[in-house]
Design a protein around this motif. Structure first.
Motif, mmCIF file in Angstrom:
data_model
loop_
_atom_site.group_PDB
_atom_site.id
_atom_site.type_symbol
_atom_site.label_atom_id
_atom_site.label_comp_id
_atom_site.label_asym_id
_atom_site.label_seq_id
_atom_site.Cartn_x
_atom_site.Cartn_y
_atom_site.Cartn_z
ATOM 1 N N LYS A 14 48.328 39.941 42.571
ATOM 2 C CA LYS A 14 49.375 39.814 43.591
ATOM 3 C C LYS A 14 48.777 39.470 44.958
ATOM 4 O O LYS A 14 49.365 38.702 45.732
ATOM 5 C CB LYS A 14 50.187 41.104 43.655
ATOM 6 N N LYS A 15 47.610 40.034 45.245
ATOM 7 C CA LYS A 15 46.925 39.723 46.504
ATOM 8 C C LYS A 15 46.543 38.246 46.563
ATOM 9 O O LYS A 15 46.774 37.573 47.583
ATOM 10 C CB LYS A 15 45.685 40.602 46.644
ATOM 11 N N LEU A 16 45.964 37.741 45.471
ATOM 12 C CA LEU A 16 45.552 36.341 45.452
ATOM 13 C C LEU A 16 46.736 35.393 45.559
ATOM 14 O O LEU A 16 46.631 34.320 46.169
ATOM 15 C CB LEU A 16 44.751 36.046 44.175
ATOM 16 N N HIS A 17 47.846 35.791 44.983
ATOM 17 C CA HIS A 17 49.048 34.951 45.047
ATOM 18 C C HIS A 17 49.486 34.711 46.493
ATOM 19 O O HIS A 17 50.003 33.642 46.831
ATOM 20 C CB HIS A 17 50.175 35.623 44.263
ATOM 21 N N LYS A 18 49.234 35.692 47.349
ATOM 22 C CA LYS A 18 49.637 35.595 48.760
ATOM 23 C C LYS A 18 48.498 35.138 49.675
ATOM 24 O O LYS A 18 48.726 34.917 50.862
ATOM 25 C CB LYS A 18 50.143 36.951 49.233
ATOM 26 N N ASP A 19 47.302 35.008 49.149
ATOM 27 C CA ASP A 19 46.116 34.755 49.966
ATOM 28 C C ASP A 19 46.079 33.289 50.412
ATOM 29 O O ASP A 19 45.876 32.387 49.585
ATOM 30 C CB ASP A 19 44.856 35.106 49.177
ATOM 31 N N GLN A 20 46.248 33.063 51.705
ATOM 32 C CA GLN A 20 46.277 31.708 52.232
ATOM 33 C C GLN A 20 44.882 31.122 52.445
ATOM 34 O O GLN A 20 44.743 29.980 52.898
ATOM 35 C CB GLN A 20 47.058 31.691 53.542
ATOM 36 N N ARG A 21 43.852 31.867 52.100
ATOM 37 C CA ARG A 21 42.484 31.351 52.227
ATOM 38 C C ARG A 21 42.084 30.488 51.037
ATOM 39 O O ARG A 21 41.028 29.850 51.055
ATOM 40 C CB ARG A 21 41.494 32.516 52.354
ATOM 41 N N ILE A 22 42.931 30.459 50.013
ATOM 42 C CA ILE A 22 42.584 29.775 48.759
ATOM 43 C C ILE A 22 43.741 28.935 48.237
ATOM 44 O O ILE A 22 44.899 29.154 48.584
ATOM 45 C CB ILE A 22 42.190 30.785 47.663
ATOM 46 N N GLU A 23 43.392 27.962 47.391
ATOM 47 C CA GLU A 23 44.344 27.332 46.474
ATOM 48 C C GLU A 23 44.195 28.078 45.152
ATOM 49 O O GLU A 23 43.113 28.588 44.829
ATOM 50 C CB GLU A 23 44.037 25.852 46.300
ATOM 51 N N LEU A 24 45.263 28.128 44.355
ATOM 52 C CA LEU A 24 45.272 29.089 43.248
ATOM 53 C C LEU A 24 45.903 28.538 41.977
ATOM 54 O O LEU A 24 46.930 27.852 42.019
ATOM 55 C CB LEU A 24 46.038 30.345 43.680
ATOM 56 N N SER A 25 45.267 28.843 40.851
ATOM 57 C CA SER A 25 45.880 28.676 39.531
ATOM 58 C C SER A 25 45.479 29.851 38.665
ATOM 59 O O SER A 25 44.310 30.270 38.681
ATOM 60 C CB SER A 25 45.430 27.380 38.856
ATOM 61 N N MET A 26 46.422 30.391 37.913
ATOM 62 C CA MET A 26 46.134 31.408 36.910
ATOM 63 C C MET A 26 46.398 30.796 35.536
ATOM 64 O O MET A 26 47.497 30.338 35.252
ATOM 65 C CB MET A 26 46.997 32.655 37.103
ATOM 66 N N LEU A 27 45.369 30.797 34.693
ATOM 67 C CA LEU A 27 45.452 30.157 33.390
ATOM 68 C C LEU A 27 45.467 31.193 32.279
ATOM 69 O O LEU A 27 44.904 32.281 32.423
ATOM 70 C CB LEU A 27 44.259 29.215 33.197
ATOM 71 N N THR A 28 46.068 30.828 31.152
ATOM 72 C CA THR A 28 46.152 31.753 30.020
ATOM 73 C C THR A 28 45.009 31.556 29.033
ATOM 74 O O THR A 28 45.055 32.052 27.911
ATOM 75 C CB THR A 28 47.496 31.594 29.291
ATOM 76 N N VAL A 29 43.975 30.862 29.426
ATOM 77 C CA VAL A 29 42.800 30.697 28.573
ATOM 78 C C VAL A 29 42.073 32.028 28.467
ATOM 79 O O VAL A 29 42.058 32.821 29.407
ATOM 80 C CB VAL A 29 41.869 29.597 29.135
ATOM 81 N N GLY A 30 41.470 32.287 27.309
ATOM 82 C CA GLY A 30 40.753 33.543 27.119
ATOM 83 C C GLY A 30 41.662 34.739 27.326
ATOM 84 O O GLY A 30 42.764 34.808 26.776
ATOM 85 N N ASP A 31 41.208 35.679 28.149
ATOM 86 C CA ASP A 31 42.003 36.864 28.491
ATOM 87 C C ASP A 31 42.636 36.709 29.863
ATOM 88 O O ASP A 31 42.916 37.674 30.547
ATOM 89 C CB ASP A 31 41.103 38.110 28.452
ATOM 90 N N GLY A 32 42.847 35.461 30.253
ATOM 91 C CA GLY A 32 43.400 35.155 31.565
ATOM 92 C C GLY A 32 42.294 34.783 32.533
ATOM 93 O O GLY A 32 41.330 35.534 32.703
ATOM 94 N N LEU A 33 42.396 33.605 33.135
ATOM 95 C CA LEU A 33 41.370 33.105 34.053
ATOM 96 C C LEU A 33 42.040 32.590 35.315
ATOM 97 O O LEU A 33 42.892 31.704 35.258
ATOM 98 C CB LEU A 33 40.568 31.973 33.397
ATOM 99 N N THR A 34 41.659 33.156 36.446
ATOM 100 C CA THR A 34 42.147 32.678 37.732
ATOM 101 C C THR A 34 41.125 31.731 38.340
ATOM 102 O O THR A 34 39.918 32.019 38.340
ATOM 103 C CB THR A 34 42.424 33.838 38.698
#
Length: 249
Positions: free
Chosen positions: A224-244
Motif C-alpha cells: 500500500k505504501k508503494l502504491h502511493k509512493d511518488q518517488r517511483i513508477e510501479l508495477s506489481m506482477l503475479t509471477v512467482g509469489d508476486g513481484l513488484t
C-alpha cells in the motif's frame, strides 16, 4: 465439480468463476522450480520461454535438495529480471538475500565483464553451496558476497559513497525488514534504476491478512505504501509469489 451448492443461477456463476480460476488457491501465482510442475500452464511457460544457462540449471537442481528450496526465486521470474538488467544496461546490482545464489548468478550472467553484484547472505552454508557454481560459470569475480546482515552491507555501501550508483536491487530476505531494505535501496539506486521486490503476494495471504499474521500485514502495508509512493513508477506482477517492479523517478 468443486463442491459448491448450486442454489440459484447467481451462485452457479460465482462457483464457476472460483472453480475455473482457482481463486483462493493462489491461482495467479506459482513457481517453476523442478523439472515437473503440477500446474500445466506453468509447465507450458517453462517449456516455451525458459532459456536457462547450464550452470543455473545445475544450481537449481542442487538447491532443490535443500529443505528450504521453496525460497529459491522462480526460474521464469529470474529470467525476467535478467532481461530487465539487459534492458537498462545494468552493471551494478544488489541482491538482498542471496540464498544458494541462483539469482545472483543469473544477474551476473546478464551483465558485461565489468558487472558487479553485491550479494547479501548471513548463512555460511548457502554461501558454500553458491561459490563453486559462480566459479564454474566464470563469474566469481563479478559477485561480491557479503557474509553479514544486509542492513550493515547497505549502510557500508552508502558510507562508501555509492548512493545513487546502482542500477538494480532485488529484495528477497526477511520480510520484517522489507520496508527498511526498500528505503535503503531507494537511496542506493540511480534515477531510472529498478528495485524488484519478491513475495509481495505471500501466497495470497496479503489479501485481508489475519490479525495474528504479522508477516502478511507487513507486506500488505508495504504494498500500500508503494502504491502511493511518488518517488517511483510501479508495477506489481503475479509471477512467482508476486513481484513488484519499482523504477526510481
Amino acid at each position: 465439480m468443486c463442491g459448491c451448492s448450486f442454489l440459484d443461477i447467481s451462485v452457479i456463476s460465482i462457483c464457476f468463476i472460483f472453480c475455473w480460476s482457482g481463486v483462493g488457491k493462489s491461482a495467479f501465482t506459482g513457481k517453476i522450480h523442478g523439472i515437473e510442475n503440477v500446474d500445466p500452464v506453468l509447465q507450458y511457460v517453462a517449456n516455451n520461454s525458459l532459456r536457462e544457462h547450464p550452470v543455473l540449471t545445475k544450481l537449481r537442481l542442487r538447491t532443490l535438495e535443500d529443505q528450504w528450496s521453496t525460497m529459491m526465486v522462480a526460474s521464469d521470474q529470474a529470467q525476467l529480471m535478467a532481461n530487465l538488467i539487459r534492458l537498462i544496461n545494468a552493471t551494478k546490482a544488489i541482491e538482498i538475500g542471496m540464498y544458494t545464489g541462483y539469482n545472483a548468478l543469473n544477474m551476473a550472467l546478464a551483465m558485461p565483464e565489468s558487472g558487479r553484484v553485491v550479494a547479501c547472505e548471513i548463512e555460511s552454508t548457502y554461501i558454500d553451496i553458491a561459490k563453486p557454481f559462480f566459479k564454474e560459470a566464470g563469474v566469481e569475480n563479478k559477485i561480491d558476497v557479503r557474509h553479514q546482515i544486509a542492513m550493515k552491507t547497505l549502510d557500508e555501501l552508502i558510507a562508501a559513497g555509492e548512493a545513487g550508483t546502482f542500477d538494480f536491487v532485488f529484495i528477497d530476505a526477511d520480510k520484517f525488514n522489507y520496508d527498511r531494505y526498500y528505503e535503503k535501496s531507494l537511496e542506493l539506486i540511480r534515477k531510472g534504476g529498478i528495485i524488484a521486490i519478491d513475495n509481495v503476494l505471500w501466497n495470497g495471504k496479503v489479501v485481508n491478512p489475519a490479525p495474528s499474521d504479522l508477516t502478511s500485514q507487513g507486506l500488505d502495508a508495504l504494498n500500500k505504501k508503494l502504491h502511493k509512493d511518488q518517488r517511483i513508477e510501479l508495477s506489481m506482477l503475479t509471477v512467482g509469489d508476486g513481484l513488484t517492479i519499482a523504477i526510481k523517478r
